[in-house]
Design an enzyme around this catalytic site. Structure first.
Site, PDB file in Angstrom:
ATOM      1  N   HIS A 171      -7.431  -6.329  -0.759  1.00  0.00           N
ATOM      2  CA  HIS A 171      -6.307  -5.389  -0.675  1.00  0.00           C
ATOM      3  C   HIS A 171      -5.256  -5.751   0.363  1.00  0.00           C
ATOM      4  O   HIS A 171      -4.057  -5.618   0.110  1.00  0.00           O
ATOM      5  CB  HIS A 171      -6.856  -3.994  -0.387  1.00  0.00           C
ATOM      6  N   ASP A 202       0.834  -1.190   0.000  1.00  0.00           N
ATOM      7  CA  ASP A 202       0.000   0.000   0.000  1.00  0.00           C
ATOM      8  C   ASP A 202       0.884   1.262   0.000  1.00  0.00           C
ATOM      9  O   ASP A 202       1.742   1.404  -0.849  1.00  0.00           O
ATOM     10  CB  ASP A 202      -0.960  -0.057   1.202  1.00  0.00           C
ATOM     11  N   TYR A 248      -1.461  11.136   1.668  1.00  0.00           N
ATOM     12  CA  TYR A 248      -2.293  11.414   0.497  1.00  0.00           C
ATOM     13  C   TYR A 248      -2.289  12.899   0.153  1.00  0.00           C
ATOM     14  O   TYR A 248      -2.396  13.271  -1.015  1.00  0.00           O
ATOM     15  CB  TYR A 248      -3.733  10.963   0.767  1.00  0.00           C
ATOM     16  N   TYR A 272     -12.006   8.443  -3.018  1.00  0.00           N
ATOM     17  CA  TYR A 272     -11.504   8.535  -1.641  1.00  0.00           C
ATOM     18  C   TYR A 272     -10.260   9.396  -1.505  1.00  0.00           C
ATOM     19  O   TYR A 272     -10.127  10.154  -0.537  1.00  0.00           O
ATOM     20  CB  TYR A 272     -11.285   7.134  -1.054  1.00  0.00           C
TER      21      TYR A 272
END
Length: 320
Positions: A299, A101, A234, A150
């Protein structure tokens, strides 16, 4: 966990919590969002039993590692510098790198910036994402999936934290156990419309690979820190694009094995499957030796398919 040692090391101006077990060549594990060193608990035990020194930090902003307040303290340059300083602290020149990730993105840039420090890289879930010189990544995602995608929702500091922090255990549970492929869309109408937020779904049984003890551990750590540190990764995607302009078109030249699940949200969105199957992934990562797509796995494959992932890691790194 029996035999796992915990310590704090100073790296790149922050204090980083590290868990480790075993002796031998170092295997360095980098977790993603919303995870911790603990996400690698199965691989730590498996690889340490096979003659390796398994090392798993809480990354910047997570768990028992420092979480700087400034959003701009979470750029890819900070994150890679943390990893390189951690490798230095281990007293070795090179490590085997395993990452998932967001850890996978940090791993790719570590391989790009400092290939001299990486013997080989086992990447889970997120393939290398070459820089598009014409468009910033968040802008491209917004154009593709809209404002409710998202990552677009994560951009504004404070907004998503208030949604998730009300019931952190349920929020973590919903994120870790989601098996919905495709791009995660988080409608702005409220928690009831958000498939990853607390209170959005009826309480469901935990899967066999995630115990209440596991969930309680995650909740205890995120209950103290919140999700801001992880969300700040992010919030630097567009800034990272600006900072890495000099590496446009540069290939990743370390040996790589890539592992994902066929239900993974990354594999099933952003054109990832086509990027992998078309040969473009191999073009950008010329020493990509193998791609593994795990059937029926979502995931968080390092936890859901832990034994299979551990075996794939060992069968790859033992060749070097």
């Amino acid at each position: 966990m029996e035999g796992v040692e915990h310590r704090t090391v100073e790296v790149n101006g922050i204090k980083m919590h590290v868990a480790e077990k075993g002796e031998g060549p170092v295997v360095l594990f980098l977790h993603g969002f919303p995870e911790l060193w603990y996400s690698w608990r199965h691989q730590i035990l498996a690889l340490s039993a096979l003659g390796y020194r398994a090392v798993a930090p809480d990354l910047r902003g997570y768990g028992d590692t420092d979480a700087p307040a400034s959003v701009s303290s979470y750029t890819i340059l900070h994150l890679v510098a943390d990893v390189v300083a951690l490798i230095d602290s281990l007293g070795v020149d090179q490590v085997f790198l395993v990452a998932h990730d967001w850890g996978a993105l940090v791993g790719w840039y570590t391989c790009l910036f400092r290939p001299d420090r990486i013997k080989a890289y086992v990447c889970l879930s997120v393939p290398f994402m070459p820089r598009n010189p014409k468009v910033k990544p968040v802008d491209a995602m917004r154009a593709l999936y809209g404002d409710d995608y998202y990552i677009c929702r994560f951009q504004e500091p404070g907004k998503m934290e208030t949604l998730y922090d009300n019931n952190i255990e349920e929020a973590i549970k919903n994120m870790l156990t989601s098996r919905r492929p495709g791009p995660p869309i988080l409608p702005k109408e409220g928690a009831g419309s958000n498939p990853l937020a607390s209170g959005s779904l009826p309480s469901r049984p935990l899967p066999s690979w995630l115990s209440q003890e596991d969930l309680t551990y995650y909740a205890s750590k995120f209950g103290k820190t919140g999700l801001t540190g992880g969300l700040n990764y992010y919030r630097n995607l567009n800034l990272n694009w600006e900072l890495t302009a000099a590496w446009t078109g540069v290939q990743v030249k370390v040996p790589v094995k890539f592992i994902t699940g066929d239900l993974d949200i990354v594999y099933t969105s952003l054109g990832t499957k086509d990027y992998i199957e078309s040969g473009a992934f191999k073009r950008d990562v010329p020493f990509l030796e193998e791609v593994v797509v795990q059937e029926g796995v979502a995931h968080f494959n390092n936890q859901e398919a832990a034994e299979d992932v551990s075996n794939h890691i060992y069968n790859f790194i033992k060749n070097f």
